[in-house]
Write an enzyme that holds these catalytic residues in place. Structure first.
Site, PDB file in Angstrom:
ATOM      1  N   CYS A  97      -3.282  -2.467 -24.196  1.00  0.00           N
ATOM      2  CA  CYS A  97      -3.748  -2.000 -22.879  1.00  0.00           C
ATOM      3  C   CYS A  97      -2.840  -2.483 -21.748  1.00  0.00           C
ATOM      4  CB  CYS A  97      -5.191  -2.429 -22.631  1.00  0.00           C
ATOM      5  SG  CYS A  97      -5.417  -4.200 -22.596  1.00  0.00           S
TER       6      CYS A  97
ATOM      7  N   HIS B 167       0.824  -1.209   0.000  1.00  0.00           N
ATOM      8  CA  HIS B 167       0.000   0.000   0.000  1.00  0.00           C
ATOM      9  C   HIS B 167       0.855   1.254   0.000  1.00  0.00           C
ATOM     10  CE1 HIS B 167      -3.697  -2.168   1.830  1.00  0.00           C
ATOM     11  NE2 HIS B 167      -3.536  -2.395   0.555  1.00  0.00           N
TER      12      HIS B 167
ATOM     13  N   GLU C  13      -3.049 -11.936 -25.244  1.00  0.00           N
ATOM     14  CA  GLU C  13      -2.171 -12.028 -24.071  1.00  0.00           C
ATOM     15  C   GLU C  13      -1.343 -13.304 -24.086  1.00  0.00           C
ATOM     16  OE1 GLU C  13      -4.111 -10.206 -20.435  1.00  0.00           O
ATOM     17  OE2 GLU C  13      -5.751 -11.426 -21.209  1.00  0.00           O
TER      18      GLU C  13
ATOM     19  N   ASP D   5       0.591  -9.842 -19.570  1.00  0.00           N
ATOM     20  CA  ASP D   5       0.544 -11.296 -19.669  1.00  0.00           C
ATOM     21  C   ASP D   5       1.300 -11.809 -20.889  1.00  0.00           C
ATOM     22  OD1 ASP D   5      -0.801 -12.405 -17.436  1.00  0.00           O
ATOM     23  OD2 ASP D   5      -2.617 -11.390 -18.088  1.00  0.00           O
TER      24      ASP D   5
HETATM   25  C1  PEP Z   1      -2.310  -7.438 -19.433  1.00  0.00           C
HETATM   26  O1  PEP Z   1      -2.144  -8.627 -19.156  1.00  0.00           O
HETATM   27  O2  PEP Z   1      -1.472  -6.746 -20.043  1.00  0.00           O
HETATM   28  C2  PEP Z   1      -3.567  -6.766 -19.029  1.00  0.00           C
HETATM   29  C3  PEP Z   1      -3.847  -5.548 -19.448  1.00  0.00           C
HETATM   30  O3  PEP Z   1      -4.389  -7.440 -18.193  1.00  0.00           O
HETATM   31  P1  PEP Z   1      -4.110  -7.581 -16.607  1.00  0.00           P
HETATM   32  O4  PEP Z   1      -2.906  -6.730 -16.286  1.00  0.00           O
HETATM   33  O5  PEP Z   1      -5.364  -7.140 -15.952  1.00  0.00           O
HETATM   34  O6  PEP Z   1      -3.839  -9.047 -16.492  1.00  0.00           O
HETATM   35 MG    MG Z   2      -3.844  -9.810 -18.467  1.00  0.00          MG
END
Ligand code: PEP
Ligand code: MG
Length: 613
Positions: free
Chosen positions: A542, A234, A471, A495
């Site tokens: 993302c 945190h 991913e 991922d």
């Molecule tokens: C990722 O794996 O890049 C992703 C955006 O999903 P998360 O980080 O939620 O696994």
């Molecule tokens: Mg992911």
């Protein structure tokens, strides 16, 4: 021989709650698997007396004088007066602590990222823990003073959590001591940590509680260094929200440093360097000034579109986890949401969210975006993020197990409920749907069939756009086949990197090598873009790489159409897009794909602001 009979007899009795009424299952811990393997990594040690090693908790550079923050011992009387009086003292102190936490929550929300206020909301919940109260109340019944009984209660519980030797749980022990001391200080009238922190300090502490961190003034504290804690504690989250560079898990000899020592804290590298020379101090000071100016100018241009100097438009949208993030993303120039991590609706509760509840939340998030597009990712949980109400067997390799879309396929009713909620919310709003961790064509075809059935059930024929996260390497290399099934891709580089490099993204020793700028990962991103564009589909990114200013030009050059980034980084990422032409980005991307490793790729794109620092 009569085992079955026994089971048949006992099952309905257990189902009926064994005669107890109104008991609720405890909320699910967000990401907890208790195992000895999860013990924190030993401290890194350096052989250079002027270099102390830790782990990165909040990036950035700070230079200043060491300041040792020492915790004061609290003295309390063991025996109390009338137990009713003592109980009232405790109850009053608890009420006051709740009010203080409300105020802190509001303050943190106003100052930084409102989501961080959730930490103090969690402290409120700790104050309602019946076991904690029972220990304190039983002490009072046995003649102890309210302060003594309370101190004993929270220390016992925190000690217990610490013996579990798990980094996440140990983090909760810090929270428990923090909130426990808050109540104790109210009862005893003592004020902890009233040490005046001199301006320009690098703060060193054994451990910092969230309350300590939230009340720090970024104008005075230029860096934070703790012996305890980790990259995901945190304290790390709060330090990031306040923009203070921080290193956790530093070598314990930091606690012996003299307060006249000058030090450079490098939050990104997780290091503390002692006795820098004058020229280095000047360089870092000038870096901080330049950075502050850049942040101001990025913010001033945050509502301009992100267009390269030769007119190529890149959509910059936000990764969000709740409605507060959605509001903040609009304020910072976000053009929509590229990833709503819908898990927040499912975690930390005793039952699954209902269809109506979800419809309402998705609709209000879409409203907060005021006609900007919203991509909702369906529930992405699994062995590494368990849900209390969804019993799943422990897995040897949770990241390779029933995770992401595989959960939805194994528990179709859970996914179908979410699909119906998304479909209903999309009647009034610009919503797209995205499935996580798709790795085979079968999976996407099955979930699309499910979606079509739910659409039919609701009597809808709407044109909801459907996308998948890329991913897993199998999906990236098969992008041209997958592109025929979907409207868009969004690359989850977090991922994708762990699966490409076979490095657990949370592994204490490997995580820092799992860099998405590795050319192997970039090649998979390029392959995905090629496959999508061949079929006229668009590609977003993302994962964390999209929020990394050094990666922006390369991603744009590879042909990525949309960048979905962390909310605070929206202005900086838009500025990065504007900094070059598409032709320059393409040339950089071409070179990046030919490099040997992530460091060589990064060397192609030195950040201007870092030059000379
Ligand atoms: C990722 O794996 O890049 C992703 C955006 O999903 P998360 O980080 O939620 O696994
Ligand atoms: Mg992911």
């Amino acid at each position: 021989p009569d085992a079955q009979q026994a089971i048949d007899a006992i099952t309905p009795v257990l189902d009926a709650g064994l005669g107890d009424e109104g008991t609720q299952a405890a909320p699910a811990p967000a990401t907890t698997i208790i195992s000895e393997d999860a013990a924190p990594a030993p401290h890194r040690r350096s052989t250079d007396p002027n270099l102390l090693l830790g782990v990165s908790a909040s990036s950035g550079l700070g230079v200043g004088k060491v300041f040792q923050l020492r915790r004061q011992e609290v003295q309390v009387q063991e025996y109390g007066g009338n137990p009713h009086e003592e109980q009232r003292l405790l109850d009053d102190a608890l009420d006051q602590a709740r009010l203080q936490l409300d105020a802190l929550q509001a303050e943190v929300s106003a100052q930084a990222d409102p989501a961080k206020a959730a930490i103090f909301a969690a402290h409120q919940e700790l104050l309602g823990d019946p076991e904690l109260m029972e220990i304190a109340e039983s002490g009072i019944r046995n003649g102890k003073s309210a302060a003594f009984a309370w101190h004993h209660a929270f220390s016992t519980q925190a000690d217990l959590l610490e013996t579990l030797k798990n980094e996440l749980i140990a983090g909760r022990a810090v929270d428990l001591r923090d909130v426990g001391l808050r109540v104790l200080n109210i009862m005893t009238g003592q004020v902890s940590n009233e040490q005046e922190i001199p301006a320009g300090s690098i703060l060193i502490a054994e451990e910092l509680t969230p309350s300590d961190t939230a009340s720090l003034d970024p104008e005075r504290v230029l860096g934070i260094c703790t012996v305890g804690g980790g990259a995901t504690s945190h304290v790390a989250i709060l330090a990031q929200a306040l923009g203070i560079p921080a290193v956790a898990g530093i070598e314990p000899r930091a606690l012996d440093l003299d307060e006249t020592t000058m030090a450079v804290l490098d939050g990104s590298k997780g290091q503390l360097r002692l006795n820098p020379d004058e020229s280095e101090i000047l360089r870092i000071k000038s870096f901080r000034e330049k950075l502050a100016l850049k942040q101001q100018s990025d913010l001033a241009a945050a509502h301009q579109p992100a267009i390269t100097s030769d007119g190529h438009d890149v959509e910059v949208v936000a990764n969000i986890g709740n409605i507060e993030d959605a509001r903040r993303s609009v304020e910072l120039g976000g053009e929509g949401v590229g990833l709503l991590r819908s898990e927040f609706l499912y975690l930390d509760r005793a039952t699954a969210p209902t269809e109506d509840e979800q419809t309402e939340i998705y609709s209000s998030i879409a409203e907060a975006l005021d006609n900007r597009p919203l991509i909702i990712r369906t529930l992405d949980v699994g062995g590494d993020k368990p849900l209390t109400y969804l019993p799943m067997p422990r897995e040897e390799n949770p990241f390779l197990g029933v995770r992401g879309i595989r959960v939805g396929l194994e528990k179709p009713e859970l996914l179908r409920t979410q699909l119906r909620a998304i479909l209903r919310a999309s009647r009034q709003h610009k919503i797209r749907i995205m499935f996580p961790m798709v790795s085979t064509m079968d999976e996407i075809r099955s979930v699309k069939a499910m979606l079509a059935e739910e659409q039919a059930r609701l009597g809808e024929s709407g044109l909801l756009e459907v996308g998948i996260m890329v991913e897993v390497p199998s999906t990236a290399v098969m992008a041209s086949q997958f592109a025929k099934e979907v409207d868009f891709f969004s690359i989850g580089s977090n991922d994708l990197t762990q699966y490409t490099l076979a490095m657990d993204r949370d592994h204490p020793r490997l995580a820092s090598s799992a860099d998405a700028m590795n050319p192997a990962v970039l090649k998979l991103i390029a392959e995905t873009v090629k496959g999508a564009h061949k079929h006229g589909k668009w590609v977003g990114v993302c994962g964390g790489i999209a929020s990394d200013p050094q990666a922006v030009a390369i991603l744009v050059g590879i042909g990525v159409d949309e960048l979905s980034v962390s909310v605070p980084s929206i202005p900086a990422i838009k500025a990065e897009v504007r900094a070059r032409s598409l032709a320059e980005c393409r040339e950089l991307a071409k070179q990046a794909l030919e490099q040997d490793d992530a460091a060589a790729v990064r060397a192609l794109v030195p950040l201007d602001i870092l030059n000379g620092a």
